[in-house]
Enzyme design. Sequence first.
Site, PDB file in Angstrom:
ATOM      1  N   ASP A  85       0.815  -0.580  -0.133  1.00 40.99           N
ATOM      2  CA  ASP A  85       0.494  -0.427   0.065  1.00 40.99           C
ATOM      3  C   ASP A  85       1.237   1.178  -0.164  1.00 40.99           C
ATOM      4  O   ASP A  85       1.979   1.418   0.384  1.00 40.99           O
ATOM      5  CB  ASP A  85      -0.734   0.120   1.380  1.00 40.99           C
ATOM      6  CG  ASP A  85      -2.203   1.357   1.473  1.00 40.99           C
ATOM      7  OD1 ASP A  85      -2.433   1.511   0.428  1.00 40.99           O
ATOM      8  OD2 ASP A  85      -2.514   1.820   2.393  1.00 40.99           O
ATOM      9  N   ASP A 101      -0.448  -1.020   6.156  1.00 41.28           N
ATOM     10  CA  ASP A 101      -0.986  -0.469   7.662  1.00 41.28           C
ATOM     11  C   ASP A 101      -1.852  -1.167   8.525  1.00 41.28           C
ATOM     12  O   ASP A 101      -2.147  -0.909   9.339  1.00 41.28           O
ATOM     13  CB  ASP A 101      -0.969   1.194   7.922  1.00 41.28           C
ATOM     14  CG  ASP A 101      -2.283   1.311   7.552  1.00 41.28           C
ATOM     15  OD1 ASP A 101      -2.552   1.056   6.441  1.00 41.28           O
ATOM     16  OD2 ASP A 101      -1.827   3.010   7.353  1.00 41.28           O
ATOM     17  N   ASP A 120      -6.633  -0.359   4.664  1.00 39.55           N
ATOM     18  CA  ASP A 120      -7.150  -1.302   3.605  1.00 39.55           C
ATOM     19  C   ASP A 120      -6.649  -2.746   4.247  1.00 39.55           C
ATOM     20  O   ASP A 120      -6.708  -4.119   3.690  1.00 39.55           O
ATOM     21  CB  ASP A 120      -5.196  -1.665   2.977  1.00 39.55           C
ATOM     22  CG  ASP A 120      -3.797  -1.291   4.190  1.00 39.55           C
ATOM     23  OD1 ASP A 120      -4.501  -1.737   5.285  1.00 39.55           O
ATOM     24  OD2 ASP A 120      -3.152  -1.022   3.798  1.00 39.55           O
TER      25      ASP A 120
END
Lengths: 249, 739
Positions: free
Chosen positions: B400, B600, B604
């Site tokens: 990400d 993190d 996500d």
Amino acid sequence: MIELPLIFVGGLLGSAHCLGMCGPLAISLSAGAPAGSNQLQRQLVFSVGRIFTYGFCGAAAGFGGAWLSNESRTLVLSQAWLAILAGVLLLLMGLVTAGVLPRPTARLLGGLPCGAAVGLKTFLSAPGWLGALIAGVFTGFIPCGLVYAFLLKAGSTGDMWLGWLTMAVFGLGTVPLMVLVGYGGQFLSVVSRAKILHVAAWCIVLTGGISVARGVAQLNPPAEAVTADCPFCEAEGQGNSPGVATPGL
Amino acid sequence: MSNDAPPRYCDFCGLPLTASFAFGHPRSKAALEEYCCSGCQTVASVENSKQENGAAAHQLLRLGLAVFFTMNVMVFTMALWSQDIYAAEAFATPLASSLRGVFRWASLLFSAPVLFLLGGPIARGVWSALRRRAITTDLLILLGIAAAYGYSVVSVVRDAGHVYFEVGAMVLVFVSIGRWLEAKGKLQTGESLDALARLLPAKVQRLDDQGNFAETARKEVRTGDVLRVLPGERFPVDGVLVGGQALVDEHIVTGESRYTEKTDGDTVYSGSLNVDGDVRIEVTAADGNETVSRILNLVRQARREKGYHQRLADRIATWFVPAVCVIAIVAGWLQGQEHGLDRGIMTTLAVVLISCPCALGLATPMAVWTALGRAARSGVLFRSGLVMERLATVQYACFDKTGTLTTGKPSTGELVVSVGESRDYVRETAAHLAAGSTHGLSQAIVHFQRQEISDWRPSKDIAVESLPGRGLMAEVADVGPVVLGSRRLMDENRLHWLDDLQPNATEVEPSEHQVFIGWDGKVRGAFFFAEQLRPEAAEAFDACRQLNLDLRMLTGDEQQRAIAIGNRLEIPTVSQQLPEEKAATLQSLAQQGPVAMVGDGLNDAPALATADVGVALGCGADLSRDTAGVCLLADDLRGFPWAVGLARETLRVVKQNLFWAFAYNICGIALATTGRLNPIWAALAMAISSIMVVGNSLRLGRYPELGNHSEAEESSDKLRSTINQKTESSQPRLVTTAP
């Protein structure tokens, strides 16, 4: 065996070298003992344990030598060659200790004794004589160049009981200094230890020389003596050796 | 044993009990102490009796004494063998013949105590297994030894036939020493965890009713208590600072190597170190629920889920024992028919010894458990051994962007508001919405507001709705529905762009973030934030490339910004992905090979859950992010390649262990069934085999630490300055249009 006194002296004086390795174990045997226990008795029992192991290893080496010479008797005189090998090793070791030859840089299993002290802690500090005996038994297995060299010598006798005797005599030789160190602490200065070690080194050289000479003599025997490759085997192997009754201690 | 049965664990080393052939159902479900081997049983009794004077020594003395007796037996046996070598001399005289009898009786006398000293613990293990209705190979070993003794006793009494006292004694000694060392080794799998647990002080200073601090056991502390923590002490529980201030070393929990300054109202975690302040904390999570305990519990839970290799070993072990019984008995019977009863007994004993499935049962759990503990010590938490096995096989790693490749803390931005709007009002309204989200950009807006008004507090009356991948929405008194988020969100809500906020009216750096706010039909303002690449990103990516991982960036962000970051790290990017689109991309990638998704763990979560392995960064403070299979406590990207490296090493060790255990068993059984293997060698081989597996597995505990801190910081400082230079030279800074 004309070497036996020499082996005893080798053990007696060579144990000045052992003080560096096995000495701390003997000292911790005294230091870790419960209050009021008989220190001299514990030290003696500890040494009996060591001699027991040396004797056991000597017997095994002697038996191995006997088996080897029996298996290979048609090929080579393995007992003679073992005697020569042990002799050469003792010679080398003696000469290195005496300072004639340079000291090898790598030391085999050098750090083991320190680890052994931790492993044997339970036995060393256990009350009663049993812990001291078992500690002695296991201390006998600590790798030591001097012990290996004499073990080869024991193997070269080609007889179990002679092997036992060789190592037991060697072990007996190590008793006085070990007991004194364990009993009275550090009484020998580094300088005096070095001097004693120097004498021991020449005893070991002498033992090695005799062993080599004996092996060479066996390789070139006088015609009538071909079968009697070791005059002591006959005498001791009949069962009248002091070893028969004593291994169990 | 059915695989559905709840797994049982050794009461000493905690490893799963080796799957074994079972019959019937245990008579009672009373809490029997269960041990996986007699070594664990013996060592456990030593450890448990350490308090009692001399009891521990007693157990070890038994072993030592048995060794002593066995050495005696060996001397007499060698004497007997010597007579066989020089047979002619040995039987020449009556003295030699009678000596032979003495040696045989001596062997019997000295070997009997060994049977009593060492056979006892094994017999107790067999008995407790039988009470669980399980048949173990120990039963066969014990029967074999008893048969060897029995046969030898009869030989001595009849004064004819071979004696095998040395076999019985040596087998017992080797099996016992092997098991003992094995049990000691097995205990080390939990060493890393114990080290973590030992960080917490046992005693704490608690404020009592009289207003004094009294020493209390940590276990008695309850939520709401006030504790005093002195400089140099570790916080015993989680809490909130209610008095004093201190520099705190939270490395153990968050991986942050710099000290954090804590003052009233700040949260402190158990296990972190109070460097310099005499502080009071109010307990928010007492013993058992605080951070270190939660980490330990996670690892303990992880150990309970069996991976593929362990299930394989279990399935084999289930039929292994009965199969070995049959092979041993058949081989023994055949050898017995051909060469006599004694040879048959020796063959059976050799087969059961050599095929003892200890190594097979230990192969996987030893390695995985050691690795799980090792990982936890470096702040990497695996949810299960299965996750570790999967991570070892990943080929693709997707990252990400925001909060993962970038710091997630955009540098203080600029605010552009449309003509006629109050700058303060726009900023405050945006901050009210942003306070309802943990997204990095939202945090940055709140931070931006606090820079202007330091004691600003978000309104509690505003209910913020999160629109994943787009932004936030809330109903604000006076103005109605307000949206804060991407350009797309503004367009979706049909908000009118005023001229000075038109996309082409402002010159934007490719890596810069824009967040818009609008209400009542118009876009009112735009925040600009520069994203900061993580200082350790380049180093982490180099490490990933060395592991031959195929790297991608997967982001919901706009293409321009994504490509700008991607180019710096030299990785392909997939941009403008909504969370559900990320999941779809991962699924299609997964068809080419196992994929790990690194994020993190905040916005996500679906992607982390979809990937074969989800890796969450910086979750030290929030262990509840359980969509991720791997939790990196530290907010450090280098933890990912480190974890992959450890997982691969673990899998390699597991495979080595299994290969060794299988190869050893198969070759050993083949050799033993032909009657060519002395049981003494079989017992020695059995002990060596288990110790090799244990030793090989414990190597994982010494897996090198993740980077050196000072070095890492030096290199990160260098990297940061290069990135900043690049940013400065690329384009001129945006000039704010004042209202």
